[in-house]
Design a protein around this motif. Structure first.
Motif: not given
Length: 293
Positions: A5-9, A13-15
């Motif tokens: 989930x942290x990686x998806x967040x 944010x990058x997007x």
């Protein structure tokens, strides 16, 4: 699961940052276009006085209808019959793979077309009347893309990075590629092994623009441009001739671009540096050749 989930967040944010950057760039472009429009209005106000003194100017008004934000867009091809634009670019994300974007001018729909591996950056795109998009890339590839299925139906390996490409004016089978080392390759799409002809140019400068034309006698000619000037290739007889541009004062060797090609007339544009008050000023000089002997 928490780490996932942290990686998806982080990815979201990058997007968001990426989209914000695109919005800022688009706003900046709109502001510049507004400034240019105001400059154009000032010029238009001075036109009546010019006509009063016998001047004649034909105005063509351009109106911005839509904008499409493309990351890394460099070149494009236009299918006038189907009202489709094919533009090169890069896919968003960390990998930033090179892709093609098809834009339908009727529905304003965008379609991303993924390219085969090792294609690299696309340098030129040409749309043929038969519904194929030809593109030359720095990955030493000449590729033919079906505009119907969005799949690469044929791909040739090139001995050097491809800089330009063109279809044939007389039929759907022959395609041409200009290379970084100054060579011109002639391909027949019915023969998938390799080129029919490999022609060496007058220099090793990249062939950045090519167009196929037919002269009055019905013979096929290829008009190419590089930093040494335009060149005529007799594809039937594999003969090459250099067409020197008209000499101007204080002209420097600059890349030339072929444009507005038809059967009886070829036009070229070359940069010219004219010195006024000791300051160099860059200009574009159109050179037209109506007959070649």
């Amino acid at each position: 699961q928490q780490q996932k989930l942290i990686e998806e967040v982080k990815e979201y944010k990058r997007q968001i940052l990426y989209q914000q950057r695109l919005i800022n760039e688009s706003s900046s472009k709109r502001q510049k276009m507004a400034e240019l429009s105001s400059d154009g209005a000032m010029i238009a106000e001075s036109l009546p006085s010019l006509r009063a003194h016998g001047g004649s100017i034909d105005l063509c008004k351009f109106v911005l209808q839509n904008e499409f934000v493309l990351d890394g867009a460099r070149v494009m091809g236009i299918d006038a019959s189907s009202q489709i634009i094919v533009a090169s670019g890069r896919a968003p994300g960390v990998s930033a793979e090179h892709v093609l974007t098809k834009i339908c001018m009727f529905s304003r729909q965008e379609t991303k077309v993924c390219l085969p591996p090792n294609t690299k950056a696309v340098r030129d795109i040409c749309i043929t009347p038969g519904g194929l998009a030809i593109f030359a890339s720095l990955g030493r590839k000449l590729s033919l893309l079906s505009m119907t299925t969005n799949n690469v139906v044929l791909q040739y390996d090139l001995p050097a990075p491809g800089w330009s490409c063109s279809g044939d004016q007389t039929g759907p089978n022959h395609v041409y590629a200009g290379l970084q080392n100054g060579m011109l390759l002639v391909f027949d799409t019915r023969q998938t092994k390799g080129p029919l002809h490999s022609l060496s140019g007058l220099s090793t400068n990249p062939v950045h623009t090519i167009h196929s034309v037919v002269d009055d006698s019905g013979s096929m000619k290829i008009i190419s441009a590089s930093s040494i000037g335009p060149c005529i290739w007799d594809v039937d007889g594999t003969e090459t001739r250099y067409l020197p541009a008209k000499k101007f004062l204080l002209i420097l060797p600059m890349p030339m671009v072929c444009a507005n090609v038809d059967i009886k007339c070829w036009s070229f544009f070359q940069a010219k540096f004219a010195y006024r008050d000791g300051k160099p000023r860059g200009l574009h000089i159109p050179c037209m050749c109506r007959s070649i002997k």
